[in-house]
Scaffold this active site. Structure first.
Site, PDB file in Angstrom:
ATOM      1  N   ASP A 162       2.432   4.496 -52.774  1.00  0.00           N
ATOM      2  CA  ASP A 162       2.909   3.416 -51.901  1.00  0.00           C
ATOM      3  C   ASP A 162       3.421   3.942 -50.570  1.00  0.00           C
ATOM      4  O   ASP A 162       4.350   4.753 -50.519  1.00  0.00           O
ATOM      5  CB  ASP A 162       4.014   2.623 -52.600  1.00  0.00           C
ATOM      6  CG  ASP A 162       3.453   1.666 -53.639  1.00  0.00           C
ATOM      7  OD1 ASP A 162       2.661   0.794 -53.262  1.00  0.00           O
ATOM      8  OD2 ASP A 162       3.793   1.816 -54.830  1.00  0.00           O
ATOM      9  N   ASP A 200       1.872  10.848 -53.373  1.00  0.00           N
ATOM     10  CA  ASP A 200       2.504   9.547 -53.566  1.00  0.00           C
ATOM     11  C   ASP A 200       1.482   8.454 -53.242  1.00  0.00           C
ATOM     12  O   ASP A 200       0.506   8.676 -52.519  1.00  0.00           O
ATOM     13  CB  ASP A 200       3.719   9.461 -52.631  1.00  0.00           C
ATOM     14  CG  ASP A 200       4.351   8.084 -52.603  1.00  0.00           C
ATOM     15  OD1 ASP A 200       4.702   7.570 -53.670  1.00  0.00           O
ATOM     16  OD2 ASP A 200       4.475   7.524 -51.495  1.00  0.00           O
ATOM     17  N   ASP A 259       6.057  10.109 -48.472  1.00  0.00           N
ATOM     18  CA  ASP A 259       6.659   9.438 -47.319  1.00  0.00           C
ATOM     19  C   ASP A 259       8.149   9.201 -47.459  1.00  0.00           C
ATOM     20  O   ASP A 259       8.817   8.875 -46.483  1.00  0.00           O
ATOM     21  CB  ASP A 259       5.956   8.101 -47.049  1.00  0.00           C
ATOM     22  CG  ASP A 259       6.331   7.029 -48.063  1.00  0.00           C
ATOM     23  OD1 ASP A 259       6.434   7.358 -49.275  1.00  0.00           O
ATOM     24  OD2 ASP A 259       6.520   5.869 -47.658  1.00  0.00           O
TER      25      ASP A 259
END
Length: 266
Positions: free
Chosen positions: A32, A30, A197
Site C-alpha cells: 500500500d 511493501d 514508504d
C-alpha cells in the site's frame, strides 16, 4: 535480555511461503502506497468506513505511541459495514499500480529474481487488485506475505468479516521483519532489496542491503524522513523506474550496494 540478542520472534498464525534459498538476489516490497498509488485500507476507511477525520485521529494516536497499529487498524476496518467482496471490487476500481511497477516486475521475472510482497493489508484484496492490473497468467505465483480475512456471517459468504492478523500478539499485527530475517540466516547471504514508504516498514527495511524509500508527488515520505533523521542509508524514489535503474546497476552492472548508496548521497 542482552543487547546483542535478537528479541523472540512473534508467533505467526498464518503460514509463510518457502524462502528462495538459492537466489543470489531477492526483492521484497511493501504494497500500500509503495506498489500502489494510494493506500487501499485508508481508501476503504475514508470512503466506506468512518471517514478521513477519525482515521487520521487514530493515525496520530499511533504516531504518538498512545495506541498500537494493530488496534487502530482493527477499529478502522471494523467501521466498514459492507460485504467483503463489495469492498474488494471497489478497490479493483479505484486502486492503481505505480507507473513503473509492471516494467520492474517483468524485469525481475526475466532475471529469475524472486519478488515478494510484504503487507499489513489482507492478501485477498492484494490478489484482487493484482489480478486486475498486472498482465500475465502468473499473478497468482507472486509471493504475498500479509494478513488474512475471516468471514464472520453464518453462511461464511463475507457479508460480515474481520481481519486475521499474522502476528496477533505483536503491536504491528504483522511484524514484517519476520519475512526478511530468514534470508539473513542463509549460508550464501543473498543481496536483499526492500521498497517501502512508511515507518512501519522499518522492521523489515533495516535488514535490507539496499533500501528504497517511496516519495509521494507532494514530496512527503514518512520512511524517507525517518531514514534521514536516523541516518539510515537509502535511495529515494518516486516510481519503480528508479528502483529498476538502481537494482540493474547492482545485478547487471556490477556496482556494489555501497557504491549505489554513495552515488545517491549517502
Amino acid at each position: 535480555m542482552p543487547s546483542n540478542q535478537e528479541p523472540e520472534a512473534p508467533h505467526s498464525v498464518l503460514p509463510y511461503p518457502p524462502i528462495h534459498d538459492t537466489a543470489p538476489f531477492v526483492v521484497l516490497s511493501d504494497w500500500d502506497g509503495t506498489i500502489t498509488d494510494k493506500d487501499s485500507n485508508d481508501w476503504l476507511t475514508d470512503n466506506l468506513g468512518f471517514g478521513f477525520d477519525k482515521r487520521r485521529a487514530l493515525n496520530l494516536e499511533c504516531l504518538e505511541g498512545k495506541m498500537s497499529f494493530r488496534d487502530s487498524f482493527r477499529q478502522m476496518l471494523g467501521s466498514i459495514h459492507h460485504p467483503f467482496d463489495y469492498c474488494k471490487e471497489e478497490l479493483k476500481k479505484n486502486i492503481k499500480l505505480d507507473p513503473g511497477f509492471v516494467n520492474f516486475h517483468t524485469w525481475c521475472k526475466s532475471q529469475n529474481i524472486p519478488f515478494i510482497i510484504v503487507s499489513s493489508g489482507m492478501a485477498p484484496n492484494i490478489r484482487g487488485v493484482l489480478s486486475t492490473l498486472l498482465p500475465g497468467p502468473d499473478t497468482e505465483n507472486i509471493d504475498i506475505i500479509a494478513n488474512e480475512v475471516n468471514f464472520t456471517d453464518p453462511g461464511k459468504k463475507g457479508d460480515t468479516w474481520e481481519i486475521v492478523y499474522r502476528h496477533p500478539e505483536s503491536g504491528f499485527g504483522h511484524d514484517k521483519s519476520q519475512a526478511i530475517l530468514p534470508y539473513r540466516d542463509l549460508e550464501h547471504k543473498p543481496t536483499l532489496f526492500f521498497c517501502g514508504d512508511g515507518v512501519s516498514d522499518l522492521s523489515a527495511a533495516k535488514h535490507a542491503d539496499l533500501l528504497f524509500a517511496k516519495v509521494l508527488p507532494n514530496g512527503h515520505s514518512d520512511l524517507k524522513t525517518f531514514c534521514e533523521r536516523e541516518k539510515i542509508p537509502h535511495v529515494a524514489f518516486t516510481d519503480f523506474n528508479k528502483v529498476l535503474e538502481k537494482v540493474k546497476e547492482v545485478v547487471e552492472g556490477g556496482k556494489s550496494v555501497q557504491q549505489v548508496l554513495k552515488e545517491e548521497g549517502n
